[in-house]
Design a protein around this motif. Sequence first.
Motif, PDB file in Angstrom:
ATOM      1  N   ASP A 265       2.823 -12.703   6.536  1.00 19.03           N
ATOM      2  CA  ASP A 265       4.230 -12.477   6.188  1.00 19.03           C
ATOM      3  C   ASP A 265       4.468 -10.968   6.134  1.00 19.03           C
ATOM      4  O   ASP A 265       4.393 -10.353   5.065  1.00 19.03           O
ATOM      5  CB  ASP A 265       4.554 -13.121   4.839  1.00 19.03           C
ATOM      6  N   PRO A 266       4.768 -10.339   7.278  1.00 21.11           N
ATOM      7  CA  PRO A 266       4.901  -8.885   7.322  1.00 21.11           C
ATOM      8  C   PRO A 266       5.943  -8.329   6.359  1.00 21.11           C
ATOM      9  O   PRO A 266       5.691  -7.333   5.679  1.00 21.11           O
ATOM     10  CB  PRO A 266       5.302  -8.603   8.778  1.00 21.11           C
ATOM     11  N   PHE A 267       7.098  -8.972   6.277  1.00 21.43           N
ATOM     12  CA  PHE A 267       8.163  -8.441   5.434  1.00 21.43           C
ATOM     13  C   PHE A 267       7.776  -8.483   3.958  1.00 21.43           C
ATOM     14  O   PHE A 267       7.964  -7.508   3.219  1.00 21.43           O
ATOM     15  CB  PHE A 267       9.456  -9.227   5.662  1.00 21.43           C
ATOM     16  N   LYS A 268       7.207  -9.599   3.515  1.00 19.26           N
ATOM     17  CA  LYS A 268       6.795  -9.723   2.115  1.00 19.26           C
ATOM     18  C   LYS A 268       5.692  -8.718   1.792  1.00 19.26           C
ATOM     19  O   LYS A 268       5.722  -8.062   0.730  1.00 19.26           O
ATOM     20  CB  LYS A 268       6.304 -11.141   1.834  1.00 19.26           C
ATOM     21  N   PHE A 269       4.738  -8.579   2.695  1.00 17.66           N
ATOM     22  CA  PHE A 269       3.638  -7.648   2.449  1.00 17.66           C
ATOM     23  C   PHE A 269       4.151  -6.205   2.380  1.00 17.66           C
ATOM     24  O   PHE A 269       3.696  -5.425   1.542  1.00 17.66           O
ATOM     25  CB  PHE A 269       2.587  -7.777   3.550  1.00 17.66           C
ATOM     26  N   MET A 270       5.094  -5.886   3.226  1.00 17.08           N
ATOM     27  CA  MET A 270       5.648  -4.536   3.193  1.00 17.08           C
ATOM     28  C   MET A 270       6.384  -4.276   1.880  1.00 17.08           C
ATOM     29  O   MET A 270       6.219  -3.221   1.260  1.00 17.08           O
ATOM     30  CB  MET A 270       6.580  -4.322   4.380  1.00 17.08           C
ATOM     31  N   CYS A 271       7.201  -5.235   1.452  1.00 18.26           N
ATOM     32  CA  CYS A 271       7.962  -5.059   0.216  1.00 18.26           C
ATOM     33  C   CYS A 271       7.065  -5.009  -1.015  1.00 18.26           C
ATOM     34  O   CYS A 271       7.235  -4.164  -1.899  1.00 18.26           O
ATOM     35  CB  CYS A 271       8.981  -6.181   0.069  1.00 18.26           C
ATOM     36  N   ASP A 272       6.091  -5.921  -1.065  1.00 15.48           N
ATOM     37  CA  ASP A 272       5.257  -6.043  -2.264  1.00 15.48           C
ATOM     38  C   ASP A 272       4.154  -4.989  -2.339  1.00 15.48           C
ATOM     39  O   ASP A 272       3.831  -4.491  -3.431  1.00 15.48           O
ATOM     40  CB  ASP A 272       4.611  -7.432  -2.322  1.00 15.48           C
ATOM     41  N   ILE A 273       3.583  -4.632  -1.207  1.00 14.46           N
ATOM     42  CA  ILE A 273       2.377  -3.798  -1.205  1.00 14.46           C
ATOM     43  C   ILE A 273       2.590  -2.419  -0.573  1.00 14.46           C
ATOM     44  O   ILE A 273       2.259  -1.393  -1.175  1.00 14.46           O
ATOM     45  CB  ILE A 273       1.222  -4.517  -0.459  1.00 14.46           C
ATOM     46  N   LEU A 274       3.155  -2.399   0.625  1.00 17.81           N
ATOM     47  CA  LEU A 274       3.200  -1.139   1.361  1.00 17.81           C
ATOM     48  C   LEU A 274       4.237  -0.153   0.821  1.00 17.81           C
ATOM     49  O   LEU A 274       3.958   1.043   0.707  1.00 17.81           O
ATOM     50  CB  LEU A 274       3.469  -1.405   2.843  1.00 17.81           C
ATOM     51  N   LEU A 275       5.429  -0.626   0.501  1.00 16.12           N
ATOM     52  CA  LEU A 275       6.457   0.295   0.024  1.00 16.12           C
ATOM     53  C   LEU A 275       6.046   1.030  -1.254  1.00 16.12           C
ATOM     54  O   LEU A 275       6.229   2.250  -1.343  1.00 16.12           O
ATOM     55  CB  LEU A 275       7.784  -0.440  -0.179  1.00 16.12           C
ATOM     56  N   PRO A 276       5.475   0.363  -2.261  1.00 23.50           N
ATOM     57  CA  PRO A 276       5.028   1.106  -3.445  1.00 23.50           C
ATOM     58  C   PRO A 276       3.926   2.129  -3.134  1.00 23.50           C
ATOM     59  O   PRO A 276       3.799   3.131  -3.844  1.00 23.50           O
ATOM     60  CB  PRO A 276       4.500   0.004  -4.381  1.00 23.50           C
ATOM     61  N   ARG A 277       3.134   1.878  -2.106  1.00 24.68           N
ATOM     62  CA  ARG A 277       2.096   2.841  -1.734  1.00 24.68           C
ATOM     63  C   ARG A 277       2.677   4.047  -1.013  1.00 24.68           C
ATOM     64  O   ARG A 277       2.202   5.170  -1.180  1.00 24.68           O
ATOM     65  CB  ARG A 277       1.045   2.162  -0.845  1.00 24.68           C
ATOM     66  N   LEU A 278       3.696   3.813  -0.203  1.00 23.98           N
ATOM     67  CA  LEU A 278       4.311   4.905   0.554  1.00 23.98           C
ATOM     68  C   LEU A 278       5.309   5.697  -0.286  1.00 23.98           C
ATOM     69  O   LEU A 278       5.502   6.891  -0.068  1.00 23.98           O
ATOM     70  CB  LEU A 278       5.031   4.346   1.786  1.00 23.98           C
ATOM     71  N   TYR A 279       5.948   5.011  -1.254  1.00 22.15           N
ATOM     72  CA  TYR A 279       6.984   5.631  -2.072  1.00 22.15           C
ATOM     73  C   TYR A 279       6.630   5.422  -3.545  1.00 22.15           C
ATOM     74  O   TYR A 279       6.816   4.335  -4.102  1.00 22.15           O
ATOM     75  CB  TYR A 279       8.351   5.020  -1.740  1.00 22.15           C
ATOM     76  N   THR A 280       6.122   6.469  -4.165  1.00 19.19           N
ATOM     77  CA  THR A 280       5.503   6.349  -5.491  1.00 19.19           C
ATOM     78  C   THR A 280       6.479   5.886  -6.570  1.00 19.19           C
ATOM     79  O   THR A 280       6.068   5.243  -7.531  1.00 19.19           O
ATOM     80  CB  THR A 280       4.890   7.693  -5.902  1.00 19.19           C
TER      81      THR A 280
END
Length: 381
Positions: A117-132
Amino acid sequence: MIQQKINERQQLFNDVIDNKIPERVPVMGNIMYEAAIEYAGFDLKQGQWDSEIAYKVFKKINEDFQTDAPCTSPTMRNPLFYQILGAKSYVMSETGVMQHPEITAMEPDEYDDFIKDPFKFMCDILLPRLYTELDTSPMQAAMVLAKAFKAKTDEDNIARKASREAAEPYEYAVIGGAGFGEAPFDFLSDLLRSFTGISKDIRRYPDKVKQACDAAVPLIEKTLIPPKPMKYRYASVPLHMAPYLGDKSVNEFFWPSFEKLISRCVSAGQTLHLFMEQDWMRFLDKLNELPGRMYMRFEYGDPQLTKKKINKHIITGFYPTVLLQTETKQKCIDKAKELLDILAPDGGYIFNVDKNIMSLKGSVAENYRAVLEYVSLHGNY
């Protein structure tokens, strides 16, 4: 009278899209907003935070550079937006230029989660890593995101209004702005795994990389196809990883998902503007086989070979911006004449520089003005 001139310029680009020979070669220009700020006499760092100067910046560029479509546009990298988010992916350098450092947001053992689920993974995991600033409670993260997008929308609206008002007296065609996206493999490389990480992954986890590229296609498709697709306004797709890969890797990892993305955009009726960063000469046959009719802007390579190989699509770029800084005005004009002689015959050509101009200091502005004026006067069929 103004609308008549706008229509005439618009028709130049429309004819090229329709595979007709226009009255003359359309002229595009690409001056980065950062370069425009300094050229208009403002401090680069301060100017990027002050949207109120935008009208003066656009007006100065429009006055001095003769093109058929706007020569510069509002920045895509507003520092206020990235500061509010606490971005690691885009940061301002000491010189004031927004930079994209080499970062990794996704670990190799997380490919399956992304593929599922790319969108869910991006929202839940990747965005907080890229944007503190998003690495907090859901409620607080929602507030930060809303604040960031409110600030971005406000700044963008001011800049777009200024751009439109400053452009009115100059009777420009409107050709871009339909959307922006990347090839799926480039998307994985840029923000998820980094160039270094993806170069390792194609050897260690080849099947995962392929599946992740396919999984990213529907996400990127949404950024490139507007609700009402536009034939005469393009969506932009900068391409960069393929020239750094061997032919086998390009065929195996880059091309399948890229071709799928292009096919979906073309089927929807959306015109694309591909920017071939670096040297794409070994891929000319594959590029020409892509469906539809697209702008293809080349940075490096052989214009003559490209004209021979690319007959389905539109050729632009190739004019070396480095000449504007290093050569005399006459040599800069001579290069423009050479490209017109090679690329203009039989149509399918729009004049543009090989890459966006990052600075107009020194001899660059004077030489660029001379080149644009020459092509506008002599780009006749």
